[in-house]
Design an enzyme around this catalytic site. Structure first.
Site, PDB file in Angstrom:
ATOM      1  N   LYS A 126      92.725  47.592 -11.990  1.00  0.00           N
ATOM      2  CA  LYS A 126      91.751  48.694 -12.050  1.00  0.00           C
ATOM      3  C   LYS A 126      92.303  49.827 -12.902  1.00  0.00           C
ATOM      4  O   LYS A 126      93.501  50.123 -12.856  1.00  0.00           O
ATOM      5  CB  LYS A 126      91.452  49.181 -10.627  1.00  0.00           C
ATOM      6  CG  LYS A 126      90.275  50.149 -10.531  1.00  0.00           C
ATOM      7  CD  LYS A 126      89.969  50.513  -9.080  1.00  0.00           C
ATOM      8  CE  LYS A 126      88.827  51.513  -8.975  1.00  0.00           C
ATOM      9  NZ  LYS A 126      88.538  51.895  -7.568  1.00  0.00           N
ATOM     10  N   SER A 153      83.714  51.688  -6.166  1.00  0.00           N
ATOM     11  CA  SER A 153      84.046  52.013  -7.545  1.00  0.00           C
ATOM     12  C   SER A 153      84.785  50.896  -8.280  1.00  0.00           C
ATOM     13  O   SER A 153      84.808  50.892  -9.504  1.00  0.00           O
ATOM     14  CB  SER A 153      84.914  53.278  -7.572  1.00  0.00           C
ATOM     15  OG  SER A 153      86.172  53.029  -6.979  1.00  0.00           O
ATOM     16  N   SER A 186      85.681  51.339  -1.799  1.00  0.00           N
ATOM     17  CA  SER A 186      85.639  50.953  -3.209  1.00  0.00           C
ATOM     18  C   SER A 186      86.191  49.568  -3.544  1.00  0.00           C
ATOM     19  O   SER A 186      85.999  49.079  -4.662  1.00  0.00           O
ATOM     20  CB  SER A 186      86.373  51.995  -4.064  1.00  0.00           C
ATOM     21  OG  SER A 186      85.551  53.104  -4.277  1.00  0.00           O
TER      22      SER A 186
END
Lengths: 98, 482, 472
Positions: free
Chosen positions: B74, B149, B173
């Site tokens: 990420k 997210s 997330s």
């Protein structure tokens, strides 16, 4: 209950957070920020709670670091992402007081 | 055409050991698939370095199951010399000069980072639509959001563009996009994985975790990234166990609770019905499933907003255009430097949250909102702890609905918080939580089961998740699912 | 005019002596090349986290102890949020809710009485970058970012510039002698901010904060100037706002920096990145044992050995000299002579050569030898002046140096008497004058004797013997 913040309130939080907003955006923020603030206001409904705080779910206390030095950065590394610099120094594009 | 990405990690490992394939074959296949995909899962690819690294590994012994596997990281986890943007304009050209601790660990396991995944800007959002680099797509239906997210990390694993990925979870997330994309995602216990090098959103809630195609691979990746780190004072000293060790064990006799709030009217009936099927399945297997009340769950979103926005307003203060990142030209004063840099550098979701967060901490508000939130937070954790005295695990749905359409609710500042209403309490209390696929709705969109454990009970959670995974035997490849 | 009561409260920032910074393991030392002692934590890089230096906690415990504070055994840190270019994270990690020490005091000596200046709290925090100015821009040096500080906050207990100066001198002495800080105001390792107000009533007047004062004596000047300025305004019937002023040591005036924003909004909240720090009784006891002899005890020892208060204080102001003198506390040498030597010729030599005693050839044995020789009148101060360079620079003994220099030591009182008698015989007129009651004549005779012996005799001894001889 009013349904939006005043213009002054919006400008105040914009200044607190150091986030500039344009004239056109103010109205939008008056409504959006108010919605968020109304939501967090629900915390006022909670009556039963004890005094103990949970800052973060730590499972231990701080373990102190030994006072021994480690690696430091070269000037080249420091300057890698710096927008402006002079010599060894990081430059602030304006004059500041101490 | 080779299809290594369809093989299990154990199968790949056998091939590598027998020298029938090399790490470069895996890397090449990943990049070929990524380049032929329109999913926008990645913000930055690490092609040159990944190929170099794959070649270096050819001379090394295949020393662990994760050896040579391409992994996606990420883009809020810093990678030395590899651009890390947090999906924000303010870090569009930011090249970190150090590695996050998890990055050091995955390098130590000889995994290969193939790129940095797309996400909501600064991890603020639940759809990945706040990314400065465009939204990543949901592989099950390109008109739907992938969740967020960690949307890019979910979408690339689901779409079989990478074997594994790392996400981060502040208020759902990892779990929510895993649920929307039909993969397995774990948010470990707070302190299990070092946060050093994770660009902080809300420090007391953030945790890095594994996102994978199946339960076993998830446990393997958690093994690799867990452990104490002296650089993170909040990192736990508890010894790392083998999280795969209970996978395959019989679940008979387990005691599981479902909080009534997690099956209340806020949950859509298709999700609720799917959960009830799981309850039946568990009871048939000899598991006790009770419905219980846990206090304060309905206040979790409010607490979360106060704590997460408050902390975020402070954590994001450092982006000021002086030491790194976007900087406005020719400011006339320090204030103008800050105001304009941050006005132009941050997107609207981020700006909204840091403005509200600053307000919530200002003057008397710190007591009225923030302190009170920390007090109720403590009570909420205690309420969970009481439940764990009687029950091994808690379950519920991850999300109230399946992935919804792109653009829906974009202008509603509350929607993104309400999407996470079922997963947020776990972050508030620090417990581990995971999403494991439990089926599809009638549009064939995946639905995730939420498993919540007591502190450091990840192994037990994997045991239940693996049982359900095996029992359901779902086809979770979106390309084969259609 | 004179019935205004002055009220002063002082905040002192003192840098702690440690090897590394408070929240990172880069070196604590900013005298070196700009931005050479910096790592990603000091730069406030995204993703970095603080760790907490053990030695900082030890030093702060020590400071809390010497300031007679109650120690907060379950402490935590807080974030103070404010945007400023010298503040790398735009928040400073400090202690707002749980300072390490509270309710302490420092006792000052007002001559006729002692007064306790109460310490509100002492807390640990990180320093900011050093900024310098260049062509209307500012340049940042991160070497100072993250240097450990304690901030010591008094109650508004001081009522004059003298009291403020006495407090600061005492505080500096405590921190210096406990090895907590090197307290160099000129170099910024100790910084004082004074809150000054005046009032004719019990209610405190509007206060102004005076910052950046470069020496303790200037704190006194700055407070006096500020009191005078406030008086003048009040006498004219003007009111003024709370504001921050700076002391300009060139004009000796305070200059407006900024008017304080109402209710400075620092948005304090608990630092989530640092769990609670528990201080145990064992830790505190262990630290207590490391506190060296403090100034007060040294002063008592010096006075007991006959050193004047003035000289005792002068010695104590110089930590190195005091440590050196303390080596001889257990010996029976004359410490008055020893302290005079240290404050006089030795300090002069050290300053001239910009060195310290340990870097010279002055051994403890040599020092004892010299003090004894002076005490017994075998040499005098003039001789010492002649040989000090050799004493400090040569490995040879004092006796060897004296003989190398060709200095005759007449230590036998009979031999001295012989010289005296010889001089008296040659100056009968002066002897007559003396006997006639002109005591000044003895001074002339004294001069003649010293001239004859090239000043190698102790004047006290010569004088004693001369008077005895004249009075016969």
């Amino acid at each position: 209950m009013k349904d939006k913040l005043t213009k002054e309130e919006v400008l105040h939080v914009s200044r607190l957070a150091r986030v500039g907003i344009s004239e056109e955006e103010i109205e939008k923020y008056q409504v959006e920020l108010k919605k968020l603030l109304d939501e967090v206001d629900k915390i006022k409904e909670v009556k039963n709670y004890d005094e103990e705080l949970l800052i973060a779910p730590y499972d231990h206390d701080t373990v102190l670091r030994k006072d021994e030095s480690g690696e430091m950065l070269s000037n080249e590394e420091i300057m890698k992402n710096v927008p402006a610099s002079i010599g060894n120094f990081v430059e602030v594009p304006v004059m500041i007081n101490d | 055409m080779t299809k290594y990405l369809d093989l299990s990690i154990q199968q790949i490992n056998e091939l590598l050991k027998k020298k029938e394939i090399k790490p470069i074959d895996l890397v090449n296949e990943c990049f070929e698939r990524i380049e032929n995909s329109d999913s926008n899962s990645f913000i930055t690819l690490n092609k040159e370095e990944a190929i170099k690294r794959a070649h270096e590994l050819e001379n090394k012994e295949v020393d662990n199951l994760l050896f040579g596997l391409p992994i996606a990281v990420k883009d809020n986890i810093v990678t030395k010399n590899l651009r890390t943007t947090c999906a924000s304009k303010i870090l569009e050209n930011f090249i970190p000069i150090y590695d996050a601790e998890v990055v050091r660990k995955i390098n130590e396991k000889n995994m290969i980072i193939i790129g940095k995944t797309n996400m909501d800007e600064f991890a603020m959002g639940s759809t990945s639509q706040t990314s400065y680099f465009g939204v990543p797509l949901n592989p099950w239906n390109k008109t739907r959001v992938p969740g967020g997210s960690s949307g890019g990390s979910a979408s690339c694993v689901s779409n079989r563009l990478a074997f594994l990925s790392l996400g981060s979870d502040t208020g759902g997330s990892i779990r929510q996009p895993s649920s929307y994309c039909g993969i397995v995602g774990m948010k470990p216990t707070y302190g299990r994985v070092s946060r050093y090098g994770l660009i902080a959103f809300a420090s007391s809630l953030d945790q890095i975790g594994p996102m994978t195609r199946n339960v076993y691979e998830n446990a393997l990746l958690l093994n690799a990234i867990s452990g104490h780190d002296d650089k993170d004072l909040t990192s736990s000293y508890r010894e790392v166990e083998d999280y795969t060790r209970m996978i395959g064990e019989d679940v008979k006799g387990m005691k599981i609770a479902i909080p009534n709030y997690l099956v209340s009217d806020i949950v859509s009936s298709e999700v609720k019905n799917k959960l009830m099927e799981i309850v039946e399945l568990l009871r048939e297997a000899g598991v006790t499933v009770d419905f219980i009340d846990i206090e304060y769950l309905d206040k979790a979103v409010t607490l979360y907003q106060i704590i997460a926005m408050g902390e975020a307003s402070s954590n994001l203060a450092r982006f000021d255009g002086i030491r790194y990142g976007y900087s406005v030209e020719n400011p006339q004063s320090a204030d103008e430097l800050y105001m304009k840099t941050r006005q132009e550098g941050f997107g609207k979701e981020v700006k909204r949250r840091i403005m509200v967060g600053s307000y919530l901490l200002s003057g008397e508000n710190a007591k009225i909102y923030y302190d009170k939130a920390l007090r109720i937070r403590d009570d909420m954790r205690k309420a969970f702890k009481d439940a764990f005295k009687k029950y091994d695990l808690i379950i519920g749905p991850v999300s109230t609905t399946v992935a919804y359409s792109l653009g829906e609710g974009l202008d509603d500042p509350l929607k993104t918080f309400m999407d996470d209403v079922l997963v947020i309490p776990v972050n508030m209390a620090g417990f581990p939580g995971m999403s494991v696929p439990m089926g599809f709705n009638k549009e064939h969109m995946p639905i995730g089961l939420h498993i919540i454990g007591d502190d450091f009970e990840e192994a037990l959670m994997y045991k239940l998740a693996a049982f359900i995974e095996k029992k359901l035997n779902l086809n979770l490849d979106p390309r084969g699912g259609k | 005019m004179s019935d205004y009561k002055t009220t002063v409260g002082i905040e002192v920032h003192a840098e702690l002596k440690t090897k590394t910074k408070i929240f990172s393991n880069s070196i604590n030392g900013y005298g070196t090349t700009a931005n050479s002692n910096v790592n990603v934590i000091d730069l406030g890089y995204p993703g970095t986290l603080p760790t907490l230096n053990e030695e900082v906690v030890n030093q702060a415990i020590k400071a809390a102890l010497v300031l007679n504070c109650e120690i907060n055994k379950n402490m935590h840190f807080d974030r103070k949020n404010y945007f400023y270019p010298d503040n790398p994270k735009n928040y400073q990690i400090t202690q707002a809710r749980t300072p390490i020490g509270v309710n302490g005091y420092v006792e000052i000596d007002l001559g006729d009485r002692k007064k306790k200046i109460r310490i509100h709290d002492i807390h640990i925090e990180e320093d900011t970058c050093k900024s310098i100015h260049h062509n209307n821009h500012s340049l940042l040096d991160f070497n100072r970012a993250g240097v450990p500080l304690v901030e010591i906050v008094t109650e508004a207990d001081m009522n004059s510039s003298e009291e403020a100066v006495l407090y600061l001198e005492k505080l500096r002495e405590l921190l210096l002698y406990a090895d907590i800080s090197d307290c160099k105001i000129e170099e910024g390792s100790m910084r004082c901010d004074c809150n000054v107000s005046i009032s004719k009533t019990e209610k405190l007047g509007t206060k102004t904060e005076v910052k950046n004062i470069g020496s303790i004596s200037n704190v006194g000047v700055a407070i006096e100037k500020e009191v005078a300025r406030q008086k003048e305004l009040l006498e004219k019937g003007e009111t003024f706002h709370e504001e921050t002023r700076r002391f300009d040591d060139k004009t000796n005036q305070t200059i407006l920096m900024r008017v304080k924003e109402t209710g400075n909004d620092y948005r304090y909240f608990p630092e989530p990145d640092i769990p609670f720090v528990r201080l145990t009784d064992e830790m505190i006891e262990r630290v207590k044992k490391t506190i060296p002899m403090l100034a007060e005890e040294r002063r008592t020892n010096y006075l007991n050995r006959g050193i004047s208060l003035l000289n005792a204080n002068k010695i104590i102001q110089n930590r190195n000299l005091s440590d050196y003198l303390n080596k001889f506390l257990d010996t029976d040498i004359n410490l008055v002579i020893a302290s005079n030597l240290l404050l006089g010729d030795i300090q002069f030599y050290l300053n001239k050569h910009n060195t310290t005693i340990d870097k010279t050839k002055l051994t403890d044995d040599k020092f004892i030898d010299i003090v004894k020789k002076l005490d017994e009148g075998k040499i005098n101060n003039k001789v010492f002046k002649d040989i000090i360079d050799d004493i400090m620079e040569k490995d040879t003994t004092v006796d060897e140096i004296i003989s190398e220099k060709g200095i005759k030591i007449i230590s036998d009182p009979n031999a001295i008497l012989e010289v005296i008698r010889d001089i008296l015989a040659k100056n009968e007129a002066s002897v007559k004058d003396y006997k006639a009651g002109n005591t000044r004549a003895s001074k002339f005779l004294m001069g003649q004797i010293m001239k004859e012996t090239k000043g190698s005799l102790s004047p006290e001894i010569v004088n004693k013997l001369l008077i005895e001889e004249l009075d016969k």
